[in-house]
Design a protein around this motif. Structure first.
Motif, short mmCIF file in Angstrom:
data_model
loop_
_atom_site.label_atom_id
_atom_site.label_comp_id
_atom_site.label_asym_id
_atom_site.label_seq_id
_atom_site.Cartn_x
_atom_site.Cartn_y
_atom_site.Cartn_z
N CYS A 142 75.97 77.78 45.73
CA CYS A 142 74.95 77.89 46.77
C CYS A 142 75.36 78.82 47.90
N ASN A 143 76.64 79.06 48.06
CA ASN A 143 77.06 79.86 49.23
C ASN A 143 78.09 80.94 48.90
N ARG A 144 78.26 81.22 47.60
CA ARG A 144 79.39 82.07 47.20
C ARG A 144 79.35 83.45 47.84
N GLY A 169 69.34 81.02 55.80
CA GLY A 169 69.17 79.83 54.98
C GLY A 169 68.53 78.72 55.80
N GLY A 170 68.07 77.71 55.11
CA GLY A 170 67.37 76.60 55.76
C GLY A 170 68.28 75.80 56.68
N VAL A 171 67.67 74.86 57.35
CA VAL A 171 68.40 74.06 58.32
C VAL A 171 69.45 73.18 57.63
N GLY A 172 70.60 73.07 58.27
CA GLY A 172 71.64 72.18 57.78
C GLY A 172 72.38 72.67 56.54
N LEU A 173 72.26 73.94 56.23
CA LEU A 173 72.91 74.43 55.02
C LEU A 173 74.26 75.10 55.30
N GLY A 174 74.65 75.14 56.55
CA GLY A 174 76.00 75.64 56.83
C GLY A 174 76.09 77.03 57.43
P1 ADP Z 1 72.96 75.26 59.88
O1 ADP Z 1 73.57 76.06 60.97
O2 ADP Z 1 72.65 76.07 58.66
O3 ADP Z 1 71.79 74.44 60.31
P2 ADP Z 1 75.46 73.84 60.01
O4 ADP Z 1 76.41 74.96 59.88
O5 ADP Z 1 75.27 73.26 61.34
O6 ADP Z 1 74.06 74.22 59.37
O7 ADP Z 1 75.92 72.71 58.97
C1 ADP Z 1 75.53 71.37 59.09
C2 ADP Z 1 76.72 70.50 58.81
O8 ADP Z 1 77.07 70.61 57.45
C3 ADP Z 1 77.94 70.91 59.60
O9 ADP Z 1 78.59 69.78 60.07
C4 ADP Z 1 78.82 71.64 58.60
O10 ADP Z 1 80.17 71.46 58.86
C5 ADP Z 1 78.43 71.00 57.29
N1 ADP Z 1 78.50 71.94 56.17
C6 ADP Z 1 77.54 72.79 55.76
N2 ADP Z 1 77.93 73.48 54.69
C7 ADP Z 1 79.16 73.07 54.39
C8 ADP Z 1 80.11 73.41 53.37
N3 ADP Z 1 79.83 74.35 52.44
N4 ADP Z 1 81.28 72.77 53.36
C9 ADP Z 1 81.56 71.83 54.28
N5 ADP Z 1 80.72 71.45 55.25
C10 ADP Z 1 79.53 72.06 55.33
#
Ligand code: ADP
Ligand code: MG
Length: 467
Positions: A142-144, A169-174
Motif C-alpha cells: 500500500c505504501n511501497r 492518500g486518504g485520511v489516516g493512511l500515514g
Molecule cells: P494521515 O496524515 O494520512 O491522515 P497519519 O500519518 O496521521 O495519517 O497516520 C495515522 C496514524 O497511523 C499515525 O499514528 C501513524 O503513525 C499510523 N500509521 C500510518 N501508516 C503507518 C505505517 N505504515 N506504519 C506504522 N504506522 C502507521
C-alpha cells in the motif's frame, strides 16, 4: 522624485500592500534618469517585479520620462557565518522599468540580514514529532513507492529527481507519519539543516497574521531560509489565492536553490480544486506517490509493531481478528488498539479474543461476532456482486447459481443449521439441493485454482468471525 512616485503608488494600491511593499524601500540615488532604490531582499525585489511592475513603469515614466529607468539595490547577507551579517549593495541588475521580470534563477537567494539575525539555526524548531520515523513506519504494498521515494529524499534531500515529493492518500493512511519521518531522518543526519514541518493550515494562518501585522516580508524571509520544507495537507490551500501566491514564490525560490520540498494532499494533484494551475504544474516537476489502504498483512504488521513498542502482548488470534475487522485506515486501527488496552487494564483482564470482540463492538457498530446464515448470505452476495434476494429466488442464472452454492457450502461449514434448515433459508430448497451444492463447490475447489482462491478469500472473513 521617489516621494512623488510613492504618492502615485499610494493612490493606486491598497494601504496594506503599500505598507508591506513600499514603505520598506529606501531611495538611494538619482543619477540622470536612473533612479536607484534599495529593497530589503531578493525576494522582496522579485515580488515587486512580479506584482507591481506595471505600476512602477507608470510612475517612473511620469517622473522621469520615457528614458527613465529604475534600478534596485538589494541588501545582502554574505557568507554562511552568522557572526556578522554584512550589508553590501550588490551591483544591481539594471532593471529598466519597461523590461520587467527577467531575474536570473541561478542567482542565489539573498536574504535580509536583519531577519537572519533573529533566526538562529540552533534555536530553529522543526516542528517535527520525533516519534514518526522510518523505523516504525511499516512497509507494505500500500505504501511501497511513497515510502521508498521518501527514503531516497531523506537520504539525499534536494538532489534526487523527487523534488517536490508529493504524497497523497486518504485520511489516516500515514501521510503525516511518512513526511515527518523524512524530516526526522534528514535532521538526524544533518543537524544544521533547516528542516521545517508545517501544516498548510498553519501556513495560511501565519500568512494572514503577517498581513495583519504588516510583516509579510518577515514571513517570506523566514520560509526562504528553510532547507527542507515539509508542508502537510496542501488541499487546505485551495481557494486561498493570496496564500497560494506566496507559496508559489517560496516554492520557486527553494526549488531553484536546490532545497527539498515535500508535500502531502488528501487527493491526487489533478483533483485539487481551487489550486492555481501554475502551482499544480510545479507539483508535477517531481514525483507524486500515493498511499493506499493497508492490506491484511500490513495491518497485522502494524498492530504487531505498535504492541511491541508499547511492550504489550496480544495473542496472535486477537491480532488476526483485529486486522480482519478494521480494514479502513491505520488511525482507526490504532484507536481500536488503544481502547482495547484501556479496557484490558480497567477490567484487569488479559487481552483475549472475547475482550477484543467486546471492545470492537463499542467502536464499530456493524461488527458481527458470530457467523450466522444472514452474514454468510450477505457476504457471499456482496462478493459475487449479486443481490441478496437472488440467492433465495428461483433464478438459474449461472453467476447466481454459483453464489448460491457457495453460500450454502459455507452455511454447512460454519453454522449448525441442518441441511434442511439451510435449504429452507435459501428459498425453500430441499436438502438434496444443499448436498449437491456443497459437493459442487468442493469439486470446484479441487479443480479450479481461481475458484479456490475466491473461496479462501471468503473463508478468511468467516473464520475470524467464527472463532
Ligand atoms: P494521515 O496524515 O494520512 O491522515 P497519519 O500519518 O496521521 O495519517 O497516520 C495515522 C496514524 O497511523 C499515525 O499514528 C501513524 O503513525 C499510523 N500509521 C500510518 N501508516 C503507518 C505505517 N505504515 N506504519 C506504522 N504506522 C502507521
Ligand atoms: Mg495527516
Amino acid at each position: 522624485v521617489w516621494h512623488n512616485c510613492l504618492q502615485v503608488i499610494k493612490d493606486n494600491i491598497g494601504e496594506q500592500s503599500y505598507k508591506t511593499w513600499f514603505e520598506p524601500i529606501t531611495p538611494l540615488s538619482l543619477a540622470g534618469n536612473v533612479l536607484t532604490i534599495q529593497v530589503p531582499s531578493q525576494f522582496f525585489y522579485e515580488w515587486l517585479e512580479e506584482h507591481y511592475v506595471g505600476l512602477l513603469k507608470k510612475v517612473v515614466f511620469q517622473e522621469l520620462g520615457s528614458e527613465g529607468r529604475l534600478e534596485y539595490s538589494i541588501i545582502v547577507d554574505q557568507g554562511n557565518d552568522h557572526s556578522k551579517p554584512q550589508t553590501v549593495n550588490i551591483p544591481t541588475k539594471k532593471v529598466p522599468a519597461a523590461v520587467a521580470n527577467s531575474y536570473s534563477p541561478e542567482r542565489s537567494f539573498l536574504k535580509n540580514p536583519f531577519e537572519s539575525k533573529a533566526i538562529d539555526r540552533h534555536f530553529f524548531n522543526s516542528q517535527l514529532n520525533q516519534s514518526y520515523t522510518f523505523e516504525n513506519y511499516i512497509e507494505g504494498d500500500c505504501n511501497r513507492l511513497a515510502r521508498s521515494a521518501g527514503y531516497a529524499v531523506a537520504n539525499k534531500p534536494g538532489t534526487t529527481s523527487f523534488n517536490p515529493l508529493m504524497v497523497y492518500g486518504g485520511v489516516g493512511l500515514g501521510k503525516t507519519h511518512l513526511v515527518q519521518a523524512i524530516g526526522n531522518h534528514i535532521k538526524s543526519n544533518n543537524p544544521d539543516k533547516f528542516v521545517l514541518y508545517v501544516s498548510s493550515e498553519k501556513f495560511v494562518n501565519q500568512f494572514i497574521e503577517s498581513l495583519k501585522t504588516n510583516s509579510v516580508q518577515d514571513f517570506a524571509n523566514f520560509y526562504l531560509l528553510v532547507d527542507i520544507l515539509i508542508i502537510d495537507d496542501v488541499q487546505f490551500l485551495s481557494g486561498k489565492e493570496k496564500t497560494q501566491e506566496m507559496f508559489f514564490h517560496i516554492f520557486n525560490h527553494l526549488h531553484q536553490s536546490g532545497k527539498q520540498i515535500v508535500m502531502t494532499s488528501d487527493c491526487p494533484p489533478r483533483d485539487l480544486k481551487g489550486l492555481e494551475e501554475r502551482l499544480l504544474s510545479r507539483f508535477k516537476w517531481g514525483l507524486t506517490a500515493d498511499l493506499q489502504s493497508p492490506d491484511f498483512e500490513t495491518r497485522m504488521a502494524i498492530i504487531q509493531k505498535k504492541m511491541q513498542s508499547d511492550g504489550i502482548h496480544i495473542p496472535d488470534n486477537v491480532i488476526e481478528y483485529l486486522a480482519y475487522s478494521v480494514d479502513t485506515n491505520v488511525r482507526e486501527l490504532e484507536g481500536v488498539l488503544i481502547s482495547l488496552i484501556a479496557q484490558s487494564s480497567l477490567n484487569r483482564k488479559e487481552i483475549d479474543l472475547e475482550l477484543a470482540k467486546a471492545a470492537l463492538k463499542h467502536i464499530i457498530e456493524d461488527v458481527e461476532t458470530e457467523v450466522n446464515l444472514d452474514f454468510i448470505q450477505k457476504t457471499v452476495a456482496e462478493y459475487f456482486q449479486v443481490s441478496l434476494d437472488s440467492l433465495k429466488a428461483k433464478t438459474r442464472k449461472k453467476e447466481i447459481v454459483t453464489a448460491r452454492q457457495v453460500a450454502m457450502y459455507f452455511a454447512k461449514e460454519y453454522t449448525s443449521h441442518s441441511l434442511k434448515s439451510i435449504g429452507y433459508h435459501f428459498g425453500g430448497r430441499d436438502h438434496s439441493t444443499v448436498i449437491h451444492s456443497v459437493q459442487t463447490v468442493s469439486d470446484l475447489i479441487d479443480t479450479d485454482k481461481k475458484f479456490k482462491a475466491s473461496i479462501q478469500e471468503l473463508q478468511k472473513k468467516f473464520k475470524v468471525k467464527a472463532v
